[in-house]
Write a protein that holds these residues in place. Sequence first.
Motif, PDB file in Angstrom:
ATOM      1  N   ASP A  65       0.825  -1.211   0.000  1.00  0.00           N
ATOM      2  CA  ASP A  65       0.000   0.000   0.000  1.00  0.00           C
ATOM      3  C   ASP A  65       0.859   1.261   0.000  1.00  0.00           C
ATOM      4  O   ASP A  65       0.518   2.255  -0.636  1.00  0.00           O
ATOM      5  CB  ASP A  65      -0.999   0.009   1.160  1.00  0.00           C
ATOM      6  N   VAL A  66       1.993   1.219   0.674  1.00  0.00           N
ATOM      7  CA  VAL A  66       2.912   2.364   0.678  1.00  0.00           C
ATOM      8  C   VAL A  66       3.530   2.523  -0.713  1.00  0.00           C
ATOM      9  O   VAL A  66       3.555   3.619  -1.268  1.00  0.00           O
ATOM     10  CB  VAL A  66       4.015   2.202   1.750  1.00  0.00           C
ATOM     11  N   ARG A  67       4.010   1.422  -1.275  1.00  0.00           N
ATOM     12  CA  ARG A  67       4.618   1.489  -2.617  1.00  0.00           C
ATOM     13  C   ARG A  67       3.609   1.979  -3.653  1.00  0.00           C
ATOM     14  O   ARG A  67       3.946   2.794  -4.509  1.00  0.00           O
ATOM     15  CB  ARG A  67       5.163   0.130  -3.034  1.00  0.00           C
ATOM     16  N   VAL A  72       6.457   5.381  -8.326  1.00  0.00           N
ATOM     17  CA  VAL A  72       6.056   5.331  -9.729  1.00  0.00           C
ATOM     18  C   VAL A  72       7.075   4.404 -10.384  1.00  0.00           C
ATOM     19  O   VAL A  72       8.255   4.727 -10.445  1.00  0.00           O
ATOM     20  CB  VAL A  72       6.082   6.730 -10.380  1.00  0.00           C
ATOM     21  N   ASP A  73       6.608   3.245 -10.838  1.00  0.00           N
ATOM     22  CA  ASP A  73       7.514   2.203 -11.301  1.00  0.00           C
ATOM     23  C   ASP A  73       7.120   1.716 -12.681  1.00  0.00           C
ATOM     24  O   ASP A  73       6.062   1.120 -12.858  1.00  0.00           O
ATOM     25  CB  ASP A  73       7.495   1.050 -10.302  1.00  0.00           C
ATOM     26  N   SER A  74       7.982   1.958 -13.661  1.00  0.00           N
ATOM     27  CA  SER A  74       7.727   1.501 -15.020  1.00  0.00           C
ATOM     28  C   SER A  74       8.331   0.129 -15.278  1.00  0.00           C
ATOM     29  O   SER A  74       8.192  -0.413 -16.364  1.00  0.00           O
ATOM     30  CB  SER A  74       8.304   2.500 -16.026  1.00  0.00           C
ATOM     31  N   GLY A  75       9.022  -0.407 -14.283  1.00  0.00           N
ATOM     32  CA  GLY A  75       9.732  -1.667 -14.474  1.00  0.00           C
ATOM     33  C   GLY A  75      11.205  -1.445 -14.775  1.00  0.00           C
ATOM     34  O   GLY A  75      12.045  -2.199 -14.349  1.00  0.00           O
ATOM     35  N   TRP A 108       6.463  12.365  -4.368  1.00  0.00           N
ATOM     36  CA  TRP A 108       6.306  12.982  -3.049  1.00  0.00           C
ATOM     37  C   TRP A 108       4.997  13.746  -2.904  1.00  0.00           C
ATOM     38  O   TRP A 108       4.314  13.583  -1.893  1.00  0.00           O
ATOM     39  CB  TRP A 108       7.474  13.915  -2.741  1.00  0.00           C
ATOM     40  N   PRO A 109       4.618  14.602  -3.879  1.00  0.00           N
ATOM     41  CA  PRO A 109       3.380  15.368  -3.698  1.00  0.00           C
ATOM     42  C   PRO A 109       2.145  14.483  -3.540  1.00  0.00           C
ATOM     43  O   PRO A 109       1.308  14.726  -2.677  1.00  0.00           O
ATOM     44  CB  PRO A 109       3.289  16.223  -4.969  1.00  0.00           C
ATOM     45  N   ARG A 110       2.014  13.457  -4.371  1.00  0.00           N
ATOM     46  CA  ARG A 110       0.868  12.544  -4.252  1.00  0.00           C
ATOM     47  C   ARG A 110       0.875  11.855  -2.891  1.00  0.00           C
ATOM     48  O   ARG A 110      -0.138  11.789  -2.199  1.00  0.00           O
ATOM     49  CB  ARG A 110       0.896  11.502  -5.372  1.00  0.00           C
TER      50      ARG A 110
END
Length: 135
Positions: free
Chosen positions: A49-51, A56-59, A66-68
């Motif tokens: 849930d934290v991740r 933001v992970d494209s692989g 940070w803002p989100r």
Amino acid sequence: MTTAHESQPNHTPTLLSDRLTMWARSRDVGERAAVAALIHEGDVLSRGDVRDLLVVDSGRVASLDWPRFEGQYRTALVLDVSERAFLDLVVAVGFPRLVPLWQVENLGERRLAIVLRALAALAGCDTIAVGMRAW
């Protein structure tokens, strides 16, 4: 014998921690310190849930939003007192915000040492040892 890394000259790290560390190299000192703190602490960043809210992970490339995260984590995540205090302080290092310093009393010794190292890094100091002290 060659490893997979050696046989692929343009190898992209597969571990999230490695990809975040690579991303942080081009960021300011606060973000580098916050990323290092999150990786070193390990428990909070291992939570899905934290991740989902922070990373933001494209692989191939991973970064932190940070803002989100800062705008949502207090209400979107179920955190214990120590996790909340840790995230409040680490977010303030990586994405400068006012944070009540009294929260350090909720960190516990291990997380306190991590936050203290992040603060020292934020100040540009890599010579202060964080450990046992006699008062």
